[in-house]
Each structure stands twice: as structure tokens, then as C-alpha cells.
Design an enzyme around this catalytic site. Sequence first.
Site, PDB file in Angstrom:
ATOM      1  N   ASP A   9       0.867  -1.175   0.000  1.00 34.84           N
ATOM      2  CA  ASP A   9       0.000   0.000   0.000  1.00 34.84           C
ATOM      3  C   ASP A   9       0.909   1.232   0.000  1.00 34.84           C
ATOM      4  OD1 ASP A   9      -2.299   1.728   0.531  1.00 34.84           O
ATOM      5  OD2 ASP A   9      -1.545   1.814   2.592  1.00 34.84           O
ATOM      6  N   LEU A  10       0.401   2.360  -0.440  1.00 40.69           N
ATOM      7  CA  LEU A  10       1.223   3.572  -0.484  1.00 40.69           C
ATOM      8  C   LEU A  10       1.039   4.455   0.754  1.00 40.69           C
ATOM      9  CD1 LEU A  10       1.091   4.662  -4.253  1.00 40.69           C
ATOM     10  CD2 LEU A  10       2.955   3.554  -3.012  1.00 40.69           C
TER      11      LEU A  10
END
Length: 268
Positions: A9-10
Site C-alpha cells: 500500500d502507499l
Amino acid sequence: MTPYLIALDLDGTLLTSDKTISERTKSVITNLKRQGHQFVISTGRPYRASQNYYDDLGLDTPIINFNGAFIHHPLDTTWGSHHFPMTLETAVSVLKTCETYRLNNIIAEVRDDVYIQHPNPEVIEAFQSGNPRITTGNVQAMLTDHPTSVLIEVNHQDVDHVIRALDTHHAQAIKQRSWGDPSNIIEVIRSGVSKAEGLKLVAHDLGIPQDKIIAFGDEDNDLEMLSYAQYGIAMGNAAGEVKQIAFDTTDTNDQDGIGNYLETFFSS
């Protein structure tokens, strides 16, 4: 060594609070890539707002965007693209349901076409990344294609009411999540879409089994992905419900949580 697939995930996970990838974590990822392990970005962002991180890590894998509503391979057009929008009819019906409440803004995205009802400077700036085609005005009237995502900004006191109304009238057609102050945004995507489904598709393409998947996340849109991965890892800054379902918890996104965990995992 059998290669692992590692899903990142960012925001709140790979990215620090200043929206960068730390040099230490980048170094660990680079070393593991040299050993044959595969990395895939899995984010709620559109591709245009995540391409710089894909390039920064030197990835050559598909990428999962819009929380699984759009998956494609930036470097291989023959890989194809997988777009899972909600139907236009559903989107219009959702907006009609919300009309009885005071809405501060409506933003609809059809991949790289962005429709903004109230184009205040902050909103325009937030959606400018990657130079999308931005149209402003009555979103319900302008929308003519099936949207990848619809964002509804409501007053804080109305969030629960709008969520209940959407659950009552559209539970079979849509999936929704919300995040709080100061925006009070409700995000609506097609039912059945998730980062986990996107990860399954990528893992199958790469020939990597489920028991060789590691995934990192911090928010409720990561829940399915972390549950699906053999090793679903919550960041130290993750929401409580994410930590509850996770296989393990690492340090925060500002403390090299991904780099620390992967270095320990692959040295044991």
C-alpha cells in the site's frame, strides 16, 4: 529460493508522512528484487498519482489502483487492463440517494477523467497529479460513462446517515468506505472490488502461490488484502481493526516499517 510476491500500500504504509519512500526501505526492496522477489503496488490512488513511486522503485510488474478497480501493466501493453467500474445507472442512483443530505462536494473518476462538482482550489490541487482531464459542474448531469470511483464529501454529522442510506438502498451494487476530518469523504466503488481481488489476479499471472505472498497496509481498504496474503502485515500506525486481523505488526511508516520487517523476514 522460491520468489515471494510483496504487496505495498502507499499512503501510511510505503510512504512516509512527507509522501516519500525512505532510502532504507528503498534499499531493502532493491536488494530483494535482485534476489528474484516481486513487488506490486496496491493503492487507492489512480495510476497517474502513483506512477512516480512505481518508477522510483524500478518496478516491472502490474499495478493495482483504485483499490482494485483498475489493474494494468505499465510496461507491457500486451498484459491487458482490468477495469471494474460501477455501472452508470448505479452511480446516478447513489447520487440521487445522497441528494436528501447536504453534500459539500461530489467527485467522480472514470480512470483519468475527473468530474468535480465544486472546484475549490484545494480539491483541484489534490486531483491535478498526472494531468487528468478535469471537468467541473453538475457531476450527475455530466457523467456519461461507468465511473471507476465516486467520492462524496458530506458534513461530519451526516456521515453515518449517508452510509446507512447507501447500505439500505445499494448494498448489493456498491462497496463504500469513509475517512474523517477534515474532509468526511465517503468513497464508493463497485461491489466485489478489493485490493485482494487485484492481488489474486497479479499473483496468478506471476505464478506465485498464496502462501508466498506478503502484504503491508494500514487502513480498512487493506483489510481484505492482508487477510488474503499468507503474511498480512499491519503498520505500527495502522487502524485498530487492521492490527486485529493482521498476521503481524511492524514499525510505523515513518520508522521504516516495511524495510525493517522484510530485512528480518528474509534473514531468518
